[in-house]
Design a protein around this motif. Structure first.
Motif, PDB file in Angstrom:
ATOM      1  N   GLY A   9     -19.243  -0.590  -0.438  1.00 12.96           N
ATOM      2  CA  GLY A   9     -19.595  -0.119   0.901  1.00 12.96           C
ATOM      3  C   GLY A   9     -18.461   0.619   1.572  1.00 12.96           C
ATOM      4  O   GLY A   9     -18.643   1.707   2.131  1.00 12.96           O
ATOM      5  N   ARG A  10     -17.274   0.040   1.503  1.00 17.03           N
ATOM      6  CA  ARG A  10     -16.111   0.704   2.116  1.00 17.03           C
ATOM      7  C   ARG A  10     -15.782   2.004   1.377  1.00 17.03           C
ATOM      8  O   ARG A  10     -15.365   2.981   1.983  1.00 17.03           O
ATOM      9  N   GLY A  11     -15.984   2.006   0.064  1.00 19.88           N
ATOM     10  CA  GLY A  11     -15.773   3.231  -0.712  1.00 19.88           C
ATOM     11  C   GLY A  11     -16.711   4.338  -0.268  1.00 19.88           C
ATOM     12  O   GLY A  11     -16.315   5.499  -0.144  1.00 19.88           O
ATOM     13  N   LYS A  12     -17.968   3.982  -0.018  1.00 21.10           N
ATOM     14  CA  LYS A  12     -18.964   4.946   0.457  1.00 21.10           C
ATOM     15  C   LYS A  12     -18.556   5.497   1.828  1.00 21.10           C
ATOM     16  O   LYS A  12     -18.590   6.705   2.062  1.00 21.10           O
ATOM     17  N   ILE A  13     -18.150   4.609   2.709  1.00 18.91           N
ATOM     18  CA  ILE A  13     -17.740   5.010   4.060  1.00 18.91           C
ATOM     19  C   ILE A  13     -16.508   5.918   3.990  1.00 18.91           C
ATOM     20  O   ILE A  13     -16.444   6.963   4.636  1.00 18.91           O
ATOM     21  N   LEU A  14     -15.535   5.538   3.166  1.00 15.58           N
ATOM     22  CA  LEU A  14     -14.315   6.337   3.028  1.00 15.58           C
ATOM     23  C   LEU A  14     -14.612   7.704   2.424  1.00 15.58           C
ATOM     24  O   LEU A  14     -14.070   8.721   2.863  1.00 15.58           O
ATOM     25  N   SER A  15     -15.491   7.735   1.438  1.00 13.90           N
ATOM     26  CA  SER A  15     -15.859   9.004   0.810  1.00 13.90           C
ATOM     27  C   SER A  15     -16.474   9.962   1.828  1.00 13.90           C
ATOM     28  O   SER A  15     -16.152  11.158   1.854  1.00 13.90           O
ATOM     29  N   GLU A  16     -17.347   9.440   2.687  1.00 17.65           N
ATOM     30  CA  GLU A  16     -17.958  10.278   3.724  1.00 17.65           C
ATOM     31  C   GLU A  16     -16.913  10.761   4.728  1.00 17.65           C
ATOM     32  O   GLU A  16     -16.927  11.919   5.138  1.00 17.65           O
ATOM     33  N   LEU A  17     -16.018   9.868   5.113  1.00 19.66           N
ATOM     34  CA  LEU A  17     -14.956  10.225   6.052  1.00 19.66           C
ATOM     35  C   LEU A  17     -14.043  11.296   5.449  1.00 19.66           C
ATOM     36  O   LEU A  17     -13.721  12.291   6.099  1.00 19.66           O
ATOM     37  N   LYS A  18     -13.666  11.096   4.197  1.00 16.19           N
ATOM     38  CA  LYS A  18     -12.802  12.053   3.503  1.00 16.19           C
ATOM     39  C   LYS A  18     -13.470  13.422   3.433  1.00 16.19           C
ATOM     40  O   LYS A  18     -12.839  14.444   3.691  1.00 16.19           O
ATOM     41  N   GLU A  19     -14.751  13.435   3.127  1.00 15.71           N
ATOM     42  CA  GLU A  19     -15.482  14.712   3.033  1.00 15.71           C
ATOM     43  C   GLU A  19     -15.599  15.378   4.404  1.00 15.71           C
ATOM     44  O   GLU A  19     -15.348  16.570   4.560  1.00 15.71           O
ATOM     45  N   ARG A  20     -15.972  14.585   5.405  1.00 17.39           N
ATOM     46  CA  ARG A  20     -16.231  15.128   6.742  1.00 17.39           C
ATOM     47  C   ARG A  20     -14.958  15.597   7.448  1.00 17.39           C
ATOM     48  O   ARG A  20     -14.929  16.657   8.069  1.00 17.39           O
ATOM     49  N   LEU A  21     -13.880  14.819   7.335  1.00 17.15           N
ATOM     50  CA  LEU A  21     -12.675  15.127   8.106  1.00 17.15           C
ATOM     51  C   LEU A  21     -11.589  15.850   7.321  1.00 17.15           C
ATOM     52  O   LEU A  21     -10.716  16.485   7.920  1.00 17.15           O
ATOM     53  N   PHE A  22     -11.616  15.733   5.987  1.00 14.67           N
ATOM     54  CA  PHE A  22     -10.519  16.277   5.195  1.00 14.67           C
ATOM     55  C   PHE A  22     -10.996  17.198   4.081  1.00 14.67           C
ATOM     56  O   PHE A  22     -10.272  17.440   3.121  1.00 14.67           O
ATOM     57  N   GLY A  23     -12.223  17.698   4.199  1.00 13.54           N
ATOM     58  CA  GLY A  23     -12.746  18.625   3.210  1.00 13.54           C
ATOM     59  C   GLY A  23     -12.787  18.061   1.806  1.00 13.54           C
ATOM     60  O   GLY A  23     -12.697  18.797   0.830  1.00 13.54           O
ATOM     61  N   GLY A  24     -12.856  16.739   1.695  1.00 16.02           N
ATOM     62  CA  GLY A  24     -12.920  16.082   0.399  1.00 16.02           C
ATOM     63  C   GLY A  24     -11.568  15.798  -0.231  1.00 16.02           C
ATOM     64  O   GLY A  24     -11.490  15.243  -1.321  1.00 16.02           O
ATOM     65  N   VAL A  59      -4.434  10.901   2.981  1.00 13.59           N
ATOM     66  CA  VAL A  59      -3.220  10.082   2.891  1.00 13.59           C
ATOM     67  C   VAL A  59      -2.084  10.727   3.684  1.00 13.59           C
ATOM     68  O   VAL A  59      -1.340  10.040   4.395  1.00 13.59           O
ATOM     69  N   ARG A  60      -1.954  12.049   3.596  1.00 12.46           N
ATOM     70  CA  ARG A  60      -0.917  12.753   4.349  1.00 12.46           C
ATOM     71  C   ARG A  60      -1.078  12.474   5.848  1.00 12.46           C
ATOM     72  O   ARG A  60      -0.096  12.211   6.549  1.00 12.46           O
ATOM     73  N   CYS A  61      -2.305  12.516   6.322  1.00 11.70           N
ATOM     74  CA  CYS A  61      -2.571  12.241   7.736  1.00 11.70           C
ATOM     75  C   CYS A  61      -2.136  10.825   8.106  1.00 11.70           C
ATOM     76  O   CYS A  61      -1.491  10.615   9.135  1.00 11.70           O
ATOM     77  N   LEU A  62      -2.455   9.866   7.267  1.00 16.24           N
ATOM     78  CA  LEU A  62      -2.057   8.477   7.534  1.00 16.24           C
ATOM     79  C   LEU A  62      -0.541   8.337   7.595  1.00 16.24           C
ATOM     80  O   LEU A  62       0.004   7.683   8.483  1.00 16.24           O
ATOM     81  N   VAL A  63       0.136   8.953   6.644  1.00 23.13           N
ATOM     82  CA  VAL A  63       1.590   8.840   6.582  1.00 23.13           C
ATOM     83  C   VAL A  63       2.239   9.575   7.748  1.00 23.13           C
ATOM     84  O   VAL A  63       3.091   9.025   8.446  1.00 23.13           O
ATOM     85  N   GLU A  64       1.826  10.819   7.986  1.00 27.94           N
ATOM     86  CA  GLU A  64       2.469  11.631   9.020  1.00 27.94           C
ATOM     87  C   GLU A  64       2.151  11.178  10.434  1.00 27.94           C
ATOM     88  O   GLU A  64       2.961  11.355  11.338  1.00 27.94           O
ATOM     89  N   GLU A  65       0.993  10.588  10.635  1.00 26.69           N
ATOM     90  CA  GLU A  65       0.615  10.149  11.984  1.00 26.69           C
ATOM     91  C   GLU A  65       1.057   8.719  12.276  1.00 26.69           C
ATOM     92  O   GLU A  65       0.701   8.157  13.291  1.00 26.69           O
ATOM     93  N   GLY A  66       1.804   8.123  11.355  1.00 28.25           N
ATOM     94  CA  GLY A  66       2.308   6.775  11.595  1.00 28.25           C
ATOM     95  C   GLY A  66       1.274   5.699  11.358  1.00 28.25           C
ATOM     96  O   GLY A  66       1.412   4.590  11.854  1.00 28.25           O
ATOM     97  N   GLY A  67       0.244   6.004  10.589  1.00 26.01           N
ATOM     98  CA  GLY A  67      -0.814   5.033  10.337  1.00 26.01           C
ATOM     99  C   GLY A  67      -0.476   4.016   9.264  1.00 26.01           C
ATOM    100  O   GLY A  67      -1.240   3.103   9.024  1.00 26.01           O
ATOM    101  N   LEU A  68       0.678   4.163   8.612  1.00 28.80           N
ATOM    102  CA  LEU A  68       1.083   3.228   7.570  1.00 28.80           C
ATOM    103  C   LEU A  68       2.437   2.623   7.917  1.00 28.80           C
ATOM    104  O   LEU A  68       3.358   3.330   8.332  1.00 28.80           O
ATOM    105  N   SER A  69       2.561   1.322   7.719  1.00 29.37           N
ATOM    106  CA  SER A  69       3.849   0.650   7.926  1.00 29.37           C
ATOM    107  C   SER A  69       4.742   0.928   6.722  1.00 29.37           C
ATOM    108  O   SER A  69       4.291   1.412   5.677  1.00 29.37           O
ATOM    109  N   ASP A  70       6.012   0.584   6.848  1.00 33.42           N
ATOM    110  CA  ASP A  70       6.936   0.755   5.725  1.00 33.42           C
ATOM    111  C   ASP A  70       6.461  -0.057   4.518  1.00 33.42           C
ATOM    112  O   ASP A  70       6.539   0.414   3.383  1.00 33.42           O
TER     113      ASP A  70
END
Length: 130
Positions: free
Chosen positions: A79-94, A100-111
């Motif tokens: 289910g989460r894979g399906k949701i992530l796949s749709e998000l990746k397609e819709r927001l990041f052109g697939g 991942v770059r967005c997560l890293v650059e926007e501070g969405g990931l801890s060290d």
């Protein structure tokens, strides 16, 4: 397995709770939903959402003597894979890299998460599975 219909934000929030607490009776689910809301929803509204999720193939129910329990019809990972796949397609052109770059650059990931991501990449390069 058949393709799953997309979820609304409210449906996804319900699935998150159900994956955590399943099997869960409607009354307990209503408490969980309303614990995080400024304006509580009614039992009828929740029941409508559950019926829609069941019709979409995301949920199933089991009737007890006096209580109906809901469980996910779709495993959480799928289910989460399906949701992530749709998000990746819709927001990041697939592009997974763009996501991942967005997560890293926007501070969405801890060290610690970045270290874990690096470890996953190393394992992947060695032919291991994450």
């Amino acid at each position: 397995m058949k393709s799953l219909p997309a979820l609304s934000a409210a449906e996804q929030a319900l699935m998150d709770l159900i994956w955590q607490k399943q099997p869960v009776p409607v009354a307990a689910l209503l408490e969980l939903v309303n614990a995080e809301r400024a304006e509580p929803i009614s039992r009828n509204t929740l029941q409508t959402q559950l019926t829609r999720l069941e019709a979409k193939g995301w949920l199933r129910h089991e009737d007890g003597e006096k209580v109906r329990h809901y469980s996910a019809a779709v495993p959480e990972k799928r289910g989460r894979g399906k949701i992530l796949s749709e998000l990746k397609e819709r927001l990041f052109g697939g592009s997974g890299l763009s996501l991942v770059r967005c997560l890293v650059e926007e501070g969405g990931l801890s060290d610690a998460e970045i270290k874990e991501l690096n470890d996953l990449i190393k394992d992947h390069r060695k032919g291991g599975k994450a």
